[in-house]
Design a protein around this motif. Structure first.
Motif, PDB file in Angstrom:
ATOM      1  N   MET A   1       0.847  -1.177   0.000  1.00  0.00           N
ATOM      2  CA  MET A   1       0.000   0.000   0.000  1.00  0.00           C
ATOM      3  C   MET A   1       0.890   1.237   0.000  1.00  0.00           C
ATOM      4  SD  MET A   1      -3.122   1.132   2.541  1.00  0.00           S
ATOM      5  CE  MET A   1      -3.076  -0.394   3.342  1.00  0.00           C
ATOM      6  N   SER A   2       0.557   2.181  -0.860  1.00  0.00           N
ATOM      7  CA  SER A   2       1.385   3.386  -0.964  1.00  0.00           C
ATOM      8  C   SER A   2       1.184   4.297   0.241  1.00  0.00           C
ATOM      9  CB  SER A   2       1.077   4.115  -2.264  1.00  0.00           C
ATOM     10  OG  SER A   2      -0.276   4.461  -2.306  1.00  0.00           O
ATOM     11  N   GLU A   3       2.150   5.168   0.440  1.00  0.00           N
ATOM     12  CA  GLU A   3       2.172   6.047   1.604  1.00  0.00           C
ATOM     13  C   GLU A   3       1.027   7.057   1.569  1.00  0.00           C
ATOM     14  OE1 GLU A   3       5.127   9.393   3.430  1.00  0.00           O
ATOM     15  OE2 GLU A   3       6.015   7.612   2.515  1.00  0.00           O
ATOM     16  N   LEU A   4       0.442   7.278   2.737  1.00  0.00           N
ATOM     17  CA  LEU A   4      -0.632   8.241   2.885  1.00  0.00           C
ATOM     18  C   LEU A   4      -0.047   9.573   3.326  1.00  0.00           C
ATOM     19  CD1 LEU A   4      -3.759   8.533   2.849  1.00  0.00           C
ATOM     20  CD2 LEU A   4      -3.680   8.066   5.309  1.00  0.00           C
ATOM     21  N   ARG A   5      -0.437  10.637   2.653  1.00  0.00           N
ATOM     22  CA  ARG A   5       0.015  11.984   2.998  1.00  0.00           C
ATOM     23  C   ARG A   5      -1.188  12.784   3.485  1.00  0.00           C
ATOM     24  NH1 ARG A   5       1.436  16.744  -1.123  1.00  0.00           N
ATOM     25  NH2 ARG A   5       2.220  18.249   0.367  1.00  0.00           N
ATOM     26  N   ILE A   6      -1.046  13.404   4.647  1.00  0.00           N
ATOM     27  CA  ILE A   6      -2.090  14.256   5.211  1.00  0.00           C
ATOM     28  C   ILE A   6      -1.585  15.695   5.137  1.00  0.00           C
ATOM     29  CG2 ILE A   6      -3.445  14.797   7.271  1.00  0.00           C
ATOM     30  CD1 ILE A   6      -4.059  12.013   6.226  1.00  0.00           C
ATOM     31  N   ARG A   7      -2.433  16.596   4.603  1.00  0.00           N
ATOM     32  CA  ARG A   7      -2.019  17.995   4.492  1.00  0.00           C
ATOM     33  C   ARG A   7      -3.238  18.893   4.442  1.00  0.00           C
ATOM     34  NH1 ARG A   7      -2.821  20.321  -0.504  1.00  0.00           N
ATOM     35  NH2 ARG A   7      -3.146  18.915  -2.259  1.00  0.00           N
ATOM     36  N   ALA A   8      -3.001  20.171   4.696  1.00  0.00           N
ATOM     37  CA  ALA A   8      -4.060  21.172   4.573  1.00  0.00           C
ATOM     38  C   ALA A   8      -4.300  21.469   3.095  1.00  0.00           C
ATOM     39  CB  ALA A   8      -3.668  22.449   5.308  1.00  0.00           C
ATOM     40  N   ALA A   9      -5.541  21.697   2.747  1.00  0.00           N
ATOM     41  CA  ALA A   9      -5.892  22.054   1.375  1.00  0.00           C
ATOM     42  C   ALA A   9      -5.453  23.485   1.078  1.00  0.00           C
ATOM     43  CB  ALA A   9      -7.399  21.932   1.168  1.00  0.00           C
ATOM     44  N   THR A  10      -5.252  23.768  -0.192  1.00  0.00           N
ATOM     45  CA  THR A  10      -4.970  25.118  -0.672  1.00  0.00           C
ATOM     46  C   THR A  10      -6.059  25.501  -1.674  1.00  0.00           C
ATOM     47  OG1 THR A  10      -3.664  24.450  -2.588  1.00  0.00           O
ATOM     48  CG2 THR A  10      -2.486  24.670  -0.465  1.00  0.00           C
ATOM     49  N   ALA A  11      -6.037  26.739  -2.095  1.00  0.00           N
ATOM     50  CA  ALA A  11      -7.009  27.200  -3.095  1.00  0.00           C
ATOM     51  C   ALA A  11      -6.917  26.380  -4.376  1.00  0.00           C
ATOM     52  CB  ALA A  11      -6.803  28.683  -3.377  1.00  0.00           C
ATOM     53  N   ASP A  12      -5.738  25.856  -4.686  1.00  0.00           N
ATOM     54  CA  ASP A  12      -5.561  25.050  -5.897  1.00  0.00           C
ATOM     55  C   ASP A  12      -6.281  23.705  -5.817  1.00  0.00           C
ATOM     56  OD1 ASP A  12      -3.999  27.032  -7.028  1.00  0.00           O
ATOM     57  OD2 ASP A  12      -2.107  26.106  -6.398  1.00  0.00           O
ATOM     58  N   ASP A  13      -6.674  23.286  -4.633  1.00  0.00           N
ATOM     59  CA  ASP A  13      -7.320  21.981  -4.441  1.00  0.00           C
ATOM     60  C   ASP A  13      -8.842  22.037  -4.537  1.00  0.00           C
ATOM     61  OD1 ASP A  13      -4.931  20.453  -3.759  1.00  0.00           O
ATOM     62  OD2 ASP A  13      -4.913  21.607  -1.887  1.00  0.00           O
ATOM     63  N   ILE A  14      -9.416  23.211  -4.591  1.00  0.00           N
ATOM     64  CA  ILE A  14     -10.864  23.352  -4.429  1.00  0.00           C
ATOM     65  C   ILE A  14     -11.658  22.549  -5.454  1.00  0.00           C
ATOM     66  CG2 ILE A  14     -12.788  24.993  -4.516  1.00  0.00           C
ATOM     67  CD1 ILE A  14     -10.866  26.985  -3.097  1.00  0.00           C
ATOM     68  N   ASP A  15     -11.329  22.633  -6.718  1.00  0.00           N
ATOM     69  CA  ASP A  15     -12.093  21.903  -7.729  1.00  0.00           C
ATOM     70  C   ASP A  15     -12.012  20.397  -7.521  1.00  0.00           C
ATOM     71  OD1 ASP A  15     -13.030  24.206  -9.013  1.00  0.00           O
ATOM     72  OD2 ASP A  15     -11.264  24.314 -10.310  1.00  0.00           O
ATOM     73  N   SER A  16     -10.836  19.887  -7.186  1.00  0.00           N
ATOM     74  CA  SER A  16     -10.708  18.441  -6.965  1.00  0.00           C
ATOM     75  C   SER A  16     -11.449  18.006  -5.701  1.00  0.00           C
ATOM     76  CB  SER A  16      -9.242  18.004  -6.941  1.00  0.00           C
ATOM     77  OG  SER A  16      -8.555  18.622  -5.883  1.00  0.00           O
ATOM     78  N   VAL A  17     -11.478  18.859  -4.680  1.00  0.00           N
ATOM     79  CA  VAL A  17     -12.230  18.537  -3.463  1.00  0.00           C
ATOM     80  C   VAL A  17     -13.722  18.471  -3.769  1.00  0.00           C
ATOM     81  CG1 VAL A  17     -12.931  19.446  -1.206  1.00  0.00           C
ATOM     82  CG2 VAL A  17     -10.511  19.390  -1.827  1.00  0.00           C
ATOM     83  N   LEU A  18     -14.242  19.437  -4.504  1.00  0.00           N
ATOM     84  CA  LEU A  18     -15.669  19.433  -4.851  1.00  0.00           C
ATOM     85  C   LEU A  18     -16.033  18.194  -5.669  1.00  0.00           C
ATOM     86  CD1 LEU A  18     -16.103  23.222  -5.598  1.00  0.00           C
ATOM     87  CD2 LEU A  18     -17.137  21.949  -3.687  1.00  0.00           C
ATOM     88  N   ALA A  19     -15.193  17.840  -6.623  1.00  0.00           N
ATOM     89  CA  ALA A  19     -15.433  16.625  -7.415  1.00  0.00           C
ATOM     90  C   ALA A  19     -15.370  15.383  -6.524  1.00  0.00           C
ATOM     91  CB  ALA A  19     -14.411  16.528  -8.548  1.00  0.00           C
ATOM     92  N   PHE A  20     -14.413  15.353  -5.611  1.00  0.00           N
ATOM     93  CA  PHE A  20     -14.271  14.223  -4.694  1.00  0.00           C
ATOM     94  C   PHE A  20     -15.532  14.060  -3.845  1.00  0.00           C
ATOM     95  CE2 PHE A  20     -13.114  12.661  -0.483  1.00  0.00           C
ATOM     96  CZ  PHE A  20     -12.563  11.424  -0.818  1.00  0.00           C
ATOM     97  N   TRP A  21     -16.058  15.155  -3.312  1.00  0.00           N
ATOM     98  CA  TRP A  21     -17.252  15.072  -2.471  1.00  0.00           C
ATOM     99  C   TRP A  21     -18.447  14.524  -3.233  1.00  0.00           C
ATOM    100  CZ3 TRP A  21     -16.633  20.458   0.234  1.00  0.00           C
ATOM    101  CH2 TRP A  21     -15.691  20.339   1.269  1.00  0.00           C
ATOM    102  N   ARG A  22     -18.541  14.808  -4.530  1.00  0.00           N
ATOM    103  CA  ARG A  22     -19.652  14.261  -5.316  1.00  0.00           C
ATOM    104  C   ARG A  22     -19.570  12.743  -5.384  1.00  0.00           C
ATOM    105  NH1 ARG A  22     -18.793  19.126  -8.105  1.00  0.00           N
ATOM    106  NH2 ARG A  22     -17.383  18.185  -9.613  1.00  0.00           N
TER     107      ARG A  22
END
Length: 142
Positions: A1-22
């Motif tokens: 299993m590949s490594e899990l990275r935890i980080r704070a979101a940035t403004a550049d992540d917003i579109d991918s986060v919205l798509a992910f939530w769908r």
């Protein structure tokens, strides 16, 4: 299993986060749009926490702190990645943030119909408090 990275979101992540939530989140909210997430990230840049595997967003949680209470929203793990410790890692990161900020108690917003989430929250040590009832009012004029 590949490594899990935890980080704070940035403004550049917003579109991918919205798509992910769908794909991964149960239900939607009035604030699940670009403007709402932009405001969150601008106001509290550490509140939206992401879990990533190389090249893939696999989980999110919003860890909001208003100076009085700690609130958890949008704990979501991609359906193909569940039961791999991602939710646990996101909650640990959120709880660490709350402790750093001086928070004393966290609460989670969970849909009543989302039985899978109820089991996950219980396994994480959270208790449903049946004596509380949430009241909601959509706000307009912003």
């Amino acid at each position: 299993m590949s490594e899990l990275r935890i980080r704070a979101a940035t403004a550049d992540d917003i579109d991918s986060v919205l798509a992910f939530w769908r794909t991964a989140a149960e239900g939607t909210s009035i604030s699940d749009d670009r403007d709402g997430v932009e405001r969150l990230v601008a106001r509290d840049p550490e509140a939206l926490i992401l879990a990533e595997r190389p090249g893939e967003l696999v989980g999110t949680v919003i860890a909001g702190f208003d100076g009085w209470r700690c609130h958890l929203y949008r704990l979501a793990v991609h359906p193909r990645r569940r039961r791999q410790g991602i939710g646990t890692a996101l909650l640990a990161a959120a709880e660490e943030r709350f402790v750093r900020l001086g928070g004393r108690r966290a609460d989670a917003m969970v849909l009543t119909r989302n039985e899978t989430a109820h089991h996950a929250w219980g396994a994480a040590g959270y208790t449903a408090e049946e004596h509380w009832r949430r009241w909601v009012k959509p706000l307009t004029g912003h």
